[in-house]
Design a protein around this motif. Sequence first.
Motif, PDB file in Angstrom:
ATOM      1  N   GLY A  39       7.944  -4.769  -3.757  1.00 59.82           N
ATOM      2  CA  GLY A  39       8.386  -3.298  -4.352  1.00 59.82           C
ATOM      3  C   GLY A  39       9.024  -3.042  -5.618  1.00 59.82           C
ATOM      4  N   PHE A  42       6.386  -4.221  -8.322  1.00 57.64           N
ATOM      5  CA  PHE A  42       5.394  -3.035  -8.397  1.00 57.64           C
ATOM      6  C   PHE A  42       6.017  -1.766  -8.964  1.00 57.64           C
ATOM      7  CE2 PHE A  42       2.809   0.602  -6.443  1.00 57.64           C
ATOM      8  CZ  PHE A  42       1.673   0.323  -7.494  1.00 57.64           C
ATOM      9  N   GLY A  43       7.183  -1.320  -8.496  1.00 60.08           N
ATOM     10  CA  GLY A  43       7.891  -0.131  -8.848  1.00 60.08           C
ATOM     11  C   GLY A  43       8.197  -0.216 -10.163  1.00 60.08           C
ATOM     12  N   GLY A 135      -1.116   1.160  -5.496  1.00 67.15           N
ATOM     13  CA  GLY A 135      -0.386   1.843  -4.578  1.00 67.15           C
ATOM     14  C   GLY A 135      -1.048   2.288  -3.256  1.00 67.15           C
ATOM     15  N   CYS A 138      -1.183  -0.568  -0.880  1.00 67.43           N
ATOM     16  CA  CYS A 138       0.225  -0.608  -0.336  1.00 67.43           C
ATOM     17  C   CYS A 138       0.090   0.330   0.905  1.00 67.43           C
ATOM     18  CB  CYS A 138       1.412  -0.428  -0.932  1.00 67.43           C
ATOM     19  SG  CYS A 138       1.328  -1.342  -2.425  1.00 67.43           S
ATOM     20  N   LYS A 139      -0.141   1.592   0.739  1.00 68.43           N
ATOM     21  CA  LYS A 139      -0.131   2.695   1.800  1.00 68.43           C
ATOM     22  C   LYS A 139      -1.102   2.593   2.818  1.00 68.43           C
ATOM     23  CE  LYS A 139       0.358   7.843   2.175  1.00 68.43           C
ATOM     24  NZ  LYS A 139      -0.407   7.588   3.543  1.00 68.43           N
ATOM     25  N   HIS A 142       0.121  -0.110   5.323  1.00 72.71           N
ATOM     26  CA  HIS A 142       1.456   0.141   5.967  1.00 72.71           C
ATOM     27  C   HIS A 142       0.859   1.499   7.001  1.00 72.71           C
ATOM     28  CE1 HIS A 142       4.113  -1.078   2.436  1.00 72.71           C
ATOM     29  NE2 HIS A 142       3.860  -1.864   3.100  1.00 72.71           N
TER      30      HIS A 142
HETATM   31  C1  ASC Z   1       6.159   0.524  -3.408  1.00 76.26           C
HETATM   32  C2  ASC Z   1       6.597   0.227  -2.124  1.00 76.26           C
HETATM   33  C3  ASC Z   1       5.526   0.613  -1.186  1.00 76.26           C
HETATM   34  C4  ASC Z   1       4.397   1.036  -2.067  1.00 76.26           C
HETATM   35  C5  ASC Z   1       3.954   2.412  -1.642  1.00 76.26           C
HETATM   36  C6  ASC Z   1       2.668   2.815  -2.402  1.00 76.26           C
HETATM   37  O1  ASC Z   1       6.742   0.290  -4.402  1.00 76.26           O
HETATM   38  O2  ASC Z   1       7.775  -0.140  -1.683  1.00 76.26           O
HETATM   39  O3  ASC Z   1       5.564   0.496   0.097  1.00 76.26           O
HETATM   40  O4  ASC Z   1       4.819   1.038  -3.476  1.00 76.26           O
HETATM   41  O5  ASC Z   1       4.907   3.191  -1.538  1.00 76.26           O
HETATM   42  O6  ASC Z   1       2.063   3.848  -2.122  1.00 76.26           O
END
Ligand code: ASC
Length: 152
Positions: A39, A42-43, A135, A138-139, A142
Amino acid sequence: MKKLILAATILAASLPAAAQFQKAEDAIKYRQSAMTLMGAHFGRLAGMAQGRIAFDAKAAADNATVLSALVFLPFGAYGAGTDKGAPTRVKPEIWSNAAGFKTRSDEMQAAVAKLDAAARSGNLDALKAAVGPVGDSCKGCHDDFRNEKYSN
Ligand code: ASC
């Protein structure tokens, strides 16, 4: 640097998941630590793509290199029995739909490989185009495999 990352990546990707940790708690902490680092790195890339952080081609390439190795780490830490032992947001689908979870991790790793190539090109437009799919991956994972709340 690249060679070292590649060696670490191959090692991480081939470690036997079950024998890697003494206790479930250790596996949970390990994968959560890896996700935290993913995170963070990638952030920084997303921040540059979105204009929240000043674009710096060298910083982008360095963050992408680190991210490229990190993305293999969590997936050696979902061995049987690691659904409890420390607060965790895992859904049981990680194990009941292991193929789906693997597909999600493969997609994310492929999207990050493209992001790494984009970052190394030094081109901000290429970076912008490659951040979105990461992104989304990731989503998507999750949504499917992570609970909103911790188990305890
Ligand atoms: C991030 C983070 C996530 C993903 C998500 C992307 O930096 O912590 O869980 O990106 O937000 O949609």
